[in-house]
Write an enzyme that holds these catalytic residues in place. Structure first.
Site, short mmCIF file in Angstrom:
data_model
loop_
_atom_site.label_atom_id
_atom_site.label_comp_id
_atom_site.label_asym_id
_atom_site.label_seq_id
_atom_site.Cartn_x
_atom_site.Cartn_y
_atom_site.Cartn_z
N GLU A 165 8.91 -4.27 10.69
CA GLU A 165 9.37 -2.98 10.17
C GLU A 165 9.94 -2.10 11.26
O GLU A 165 9.28 -1.86 12.30
CB GLU A 165 8.21 -2.27 9.44
CG GLU A 165 8.63 -0.92 8.84
CD GLU A 165 7.65 -0.37 7.82
OE1 GLU A 165 6.69 -1.07 7.45
OE2 GLU A 165 7.85 0.78 7.39
N ASP A 214 0.84 -1.21 0.00
CA ASP A 214 0.00 0.00 0.00
C ASP A 214 0.87 1.26 0.00
O ASP A 214 0.37 2.38 -0.06
CB ASP A 214 -1.00 0.00 1.17
CG ASP A 214 -0.31 -0.09 2.51
OD1 ASP A 214 0.93 -0.17 2.57
OD2 ASP A 214 -1.03 -0.04 3.54
N GLU A 244 -1.63 -5.49 8.51
CA GLU A 244 -0.82 -4.89 9.57
C GLU A 244 -1.50 -5.06 10.93
O GLU A 244 -2.68 -4.75 11.07
CB GLU A 244 -0.64 -3.38 9.31
CG GLU A 244 0.17 -3.08 8.06
CD GLU A 244 0.38 -1.57 7.85
OE1 GLU A 244 -0.02 -0.77 8.73
OE2 GLU A 244 0.93 -1.21 6.80
N LYS A 301 -1.37 -9.34 2.81
CA LYS A 301 -0.64 -8.90 4.01
C LYS A 301 -1.52 -7.93 4.79
O LYS A 301 -2.18 -7.07 4.20
CB LYS A 301 0.69 -8.24 3.63
CG LYS A 301 1.44 -7.69 4.85
CD LYS A 301 2.90 -7.39 4.55
CE LYS A 301 3.16 -6.09 3.85
NZ LYS A 301 2.71 -4.87 4.54
O1 KIV Z 1 3.64 -1.17 1.64
C1 KIV Z 1 4.83 -1.48 1.76
O2 KIV Z 1 5.69 -1.10 0.94
C2 KIV Z 1 5.22 -2.29 2.91
C3 KIV Z 1 6.68 -2.55 3.09
C4 KIV Z 1 7.33 -1.36 3.66
C5 KIV Z 1 6.94 -3.75 3.92
O3 KIV Z 1 4.40 -2.71 3.65
#
Ligand code: KIV
Length: 273
Positions: free
Chosen positions: A191, A53, A124, A122
């Site tokens: 991160e 994102d 968070e 993915k």
């Molecule tokens: O969106 C993204 O680029 C990420 C990375 C920083 C892991 O989540």
């Protein structure tokens, strides 16, 4: 040029990544948001492509990752997927599509899988999104977790500084990582956390741990493609290694083109019909 690797399967799957962790082979991961870049990094031999994102910042110029929509993520992901032959393509669920409502989370994940052809999603967060993760996993969709600095929560943190430096936050992060593993996530991104903590997490869970600003003791590394190519000069965190300086090269090329057009040097006799 393709890089010679120990593991050379035709297609990267979550099982391949698991085997790489077991064999101590580091996992490489980069972001991509379009057909051209996705195809180049796949050809170069990257194992995991993240349609992040971060497209919200990099492609659309927003200050945060919050504005990007599910439709926009699907557009980016489907463009990448059309170019990729080998890498595992993971797609970020955007802010607002999974927090607080596991049914909505499942719907969003299904849309990504069906409409973009992505291979995994993915999300968070830790305990607070466990219901959404469980529901998505129950539909057979592989989930990658993301802990530490989670940019979708930037307004809660108030800053992009290193996370989990204090003992309490570090303990919670370790607990969340173990929970993500128990729920069935196939990997976790960490991160911007202290290298020592990231290494401890990687040693404590059996699934691969991929770091960004999390040191060398993890199972793999991820960077934003545009940052590592040096396509922008503004973002310079300590963890970023620039492998090129395409910003200056592009300024040079475009300036040269402008000069040639104005001087009527381009097109030449050979470049016309
Ligand atoms: O969106 C993204 O680029 C990420 C990375 C920083 C892991 O989540």
């Amino acid at each position: 040029m393709s890089v010679q690797k120990k593991t050379s399967p035709k297609r990267i799957t979550t099982q391949v990544l698991q085997d790489m962790k077991v064999n101590g082979e580091k996992i490489s991961m980069l972001t991509a948001y379009d057909f051209t870049m996705g195809g180049i990094i796949d050809k170069a031999g990257i194992e995991v492509i993240l349609v992040g994102d971060s497209a919200s910042n990099v492609m659309a110029g927003h200050e945060t990752t919050l504005p990007i929509t599910l439709d926009q993520m699907i557009y980016h992901a489907s463009s990448v997927i059309r170019a990729v032959e080998r890498a595992l393509v993971v797609v970020d669920l955007p802010f607002g599509s999974y927090q607080g409502n596991s049914r909505a989370a499942l719907d969003a994940a299904i849309r990504i899988m069906k409409e973009s052809g992505g291979h995994a999603v993915k999300l968070e967060g830790g305990a607070e999104i466990s219901e959404s993760i469980t529901r998505i996993l129950s539909a057979g969709i592989p989930v990658m977790g993301h802990l530490g600095l989670t940019p979708q929560s930037i307004y809660k943190f108030g800053t992009y500084v290193v996370r989990a430096k204090e003992e309490q936050e570090a303990k919670q992060l370790m607990k969340d990582a173990k929970m993500l593993e128990e729920l069935g996530c196939f990997a976790i991104v960490l991160e911007k956390i202290p290298a020592k903590l990231a290494k401890k997490v990687a040693q404590s869970v059996k699934i691969p741990v991929i770091g960004i600003g999390a040191g060398s003791g993890v199972d793999g590394q991820v960077l934003v493609l545009h940052d590592m190519l040096g396509l922008s000069k503004e973002f310079s965190p300590r963890f970023l290694r620039r492998y090129n300086n395409f910003y200056d090269q592009m300024i040079d090329s475009v300036s040269h083109y402008i000069k040639d057009v104005k001087a009527e040097d381009f097109p030449s006799e050979k470049e016309q019909y």
